[in-house]
Design an enzyme around this catalytic site. Sequence first.
Site, PDB file in Angstrom:
ATOM      1  N   VAL A 146       3.483   8.355  13.460  1.00  0.00           N
ATOM      2  CA  VAL A 146       3.215   6.823  13.494  1.00  0.00           C
ATOM      3  C   VAL A 146       2.087   6.801  12.297  1.00  0.00           C
ATOM      4  O   VAL A 146       1.978   5.786  12.580  1.00  0.00           O
ATOM      5  CB  VAL A 146       1.663   6.715  14.606  1.00  0.00           C
ATOM      6  CG1 VAL A 146       2.288   6.683  15.942  1.00  0.00           C
ATOM      7  CG2 VAL A 146       0.509   8.012  14.703  1.00  0.00           C
ATOM      8  N   HIS A 201       7.963   0.351  14.343  1.00  0.00           N
ATOM      9  CA  HIS A 201       6.296   0.026  13.054  1.00  0.00           C
ATOM     10  C   HIS A 201       5.289  -0.737  14.149  1.00  0.00           C
ATOM     11  O   HIS A 201       5.006  -1.802  13.506  1.00  0.00           O
ATOM     12  CB  HIS A 201       7.143  -0.338  11.637  1.00  0.00           C
ATOM     13  CG  HIS A 201       5.893   0.414  10.940  1.00  0.00           C
ATOM     14  ND1 HIS A 201       6.122   0.917   9.752  1.00  0.00           N
ATOM     15  CD2 HIS A 201       4.431   0.213  11.009  1.00  0.00           C
ATOM     16  CE1 HIS A 201       5.172   0.600   9.161  1.00  0.00           C
ATOM     17  NE2 HIS A 201       4.032   1.097  10.293  1.00  0.00           N
ATOM     18  N   SER A 225      -5.017  19.889   7.987  1.00  0.00           N
ATOM     19  CA  SER A 225      -5.272  18.526   6.934  1.00  0.00           C
ATOM     20  C   SER A 225      -5.839  18.872   5.570  1.00  0.00           C
ATOM     21  O   SER A 225      -5.386  20.518   5.344  1.00  0.00           O
ATOM     22  CB  SER A 225      -6.804  18.649   7.284  1.00  0.00           C
ATOM     23  OG  SER A 225      -7.341  16.511   6.435  1.00  0.00           O
ATOM     24  N   ALA A 243       2.735   0.696  16.375  1.00  0.00           N
ATOM     25  CA  ALA A 243       1.594   1.894  16.788  1.00  0.00           C
ATOM     26  C   ALA A 243       0.006   0.883  16.941  1.00  0.00           C
ATOM     27  O   ALA A 243      -1.107   0.773  17.166  1.00  0.00           O
ATOM     28  CB  ALA A 243       1.342   2.902  16.254  1.00  0.00           C
ATOM     29  N   GLU A 281      12.645   1.369   6.789  1.00  0.00           N
ATOM     30  CA  GLU A 281      12.448   0.049   7.604  1.00  0.00           C
ATOM     31  C   GLU A 281      12.781  -0.847   6.854  1.00  0.00           C
ATOM     32  O   GLU A 281      13.065  -0.999   6.103  1.00  0.00           O
ATOM     33  CB  GLU A 281      10.953  -0.379   8.159  1.00  0.00           C
ATOM     34  CG  GLU A 281      11.048   1.513   8.682  1.00  0.00           C
ATOM     35  CD  GLU A 281       8.856   1.182   8.486  1.00  0.00           C
ATOM     36  OE1 GLU A 281       8.238   0.573   8.476  1.00  0.00           O
ATOM     37  OE2 GLU A 281       8.299   2.524   9.606  1.00  0.00           O
ATOM     38  N   ARG A 311       4.048   7.469   9.042  1.00  0.00           N
ATOM     39  CA  ARG A 311       5.499   6.450   7.833  1.00  0.00           C
ATOM     40  C   ARG A 311       6.383   7.551   7.316  1.00  0.00           C
ATOM     41  O   ARG A 311       6.465   9.033   7.480  1.00  0.00           O
ATOM     42  CB  ARG A 311       4.606   6.737   6.078  1.00  0.00           C
ATOM     43  CG  ARG A 311       3.956   5.575   5.676  1.00  0.00           C
ATOM     44  CD  ARG A 311       4.251   4.771   5.984  1.00  0.00           C
ATOM     45  NE  ARG A 311       2.919   3.635   5.613  1.00  0.00           N
ATOM     46  CZ  ARG A 311       2.421   2.839   6.355  1.00  0.00           C
ATOM     47  NH1 ARG A 311       2.147   3.096   7.605  1.00  0.00           N
ATOM     48  NH2 ARG A 311       1.296   1.952   6.017  1.00  0.00           N
TER      49      ARG A 311
END
Length: 361
Positions: free
Chosen positions: A269, A318, A213, A320, A300, A271
């Site tokens: 999950v 897409h 992170s 989730a 997409e 991009r």
Amino acid sequence: MAMIPGTKNKMERNNINPQDLTMASDANQECFPSNDDLPTVLLHRLPSFNSPLKEILQPHFHLLDPADSPEPATSFLSSHAKSVRALVCIYNTPLSAETLSLLPSLEFIVATSAGVDHIDLEECRGRGIIMTNASKAFAEDAADYAVALLIDVCRRISTADRYVRAGLWQVNRDYPLGFKLGRKRVGIVGLGRIGFEVGKRLEAFGCSIAYNSRQKKPSIPFSYHANVVDLAEDNDALILCCPLTEQTHHIINRQVLEALGKEGVIINVGRGGLIDEELLVKFLSRGDIAGAGLDVFENEPDVPREVFELDNVVLSPHRAIFTPESLEALNELVFTNLKAFFSNKPLQSVFKIEGKDYPVM
Ligand SMILES: O=CC(=O)O
């Protein structure tokens, strides 16, 4: 008390005190005594994006919806939206600096998605616009889905389903074994709400959890890696839960895939643009990583044809975050945040637009 349709049970389930909304609503009635005085909210949506939110918000706000007007959106905004303070951005409708420049009074954006890569964050940051996203409403379902994809890839569930349907069980009883999930080392990229929920779930499977992170989170018990290559090197699976920004675009590159190695699995999950997709396809085809579970893609709804042939990849369109329950939670979140904004109450699920580094999702 003003109640949005279909939320009562959900509020009870979520331990939201209905009195909080009553108070907000009463306060608003004082501020906005008649329909004419309802606070104005701009809906920002592509004409093809209908949303139940419109019906839900209609009784409580004066809604401006350029998509319903025959006028071109830019002239609609120039003539009707100069004093608009709050905007609801429906799904991933692009919100550019150019559109934002037509909204000089804008203070607050409610994004109805967890990812906000369709919004010009730099412009919002420069103007001090506050933003809330949908990660509070979507985190649990997104995390369930990420874990489901990981189990599916490891245990070959989708492949097994195809094997049975194709009548292959009768022909060949020797279906190949998958891998155990328990005790695997899992690295989470982006420890926001979704990443944290993923970690919690996988701990219960006996996995060890590490994360990358922007900063180490002192209150989180998972181990921290300052960079993604080290995270990949030290773990059996990577789960991508961070937003797409300039800094995270192709964060999964050759070096990371090599560090993950032949036994490694990747789940996305977040991009599609987080992964160099062309490269991923090569690694998967050559067996240079073990498998992937992909809910998102770079272009997409186009998915690289080569992966259709690969049994070590689980594909998903897409989806989730989406359940009826998460959409209900989203409606409630949007409503509550708009009410809170117009009555100067604390907001929920604030998306911190900080610097150029990636924020949490
Ligand atoms: O992908 C879905 C979202 O960002 O909400």
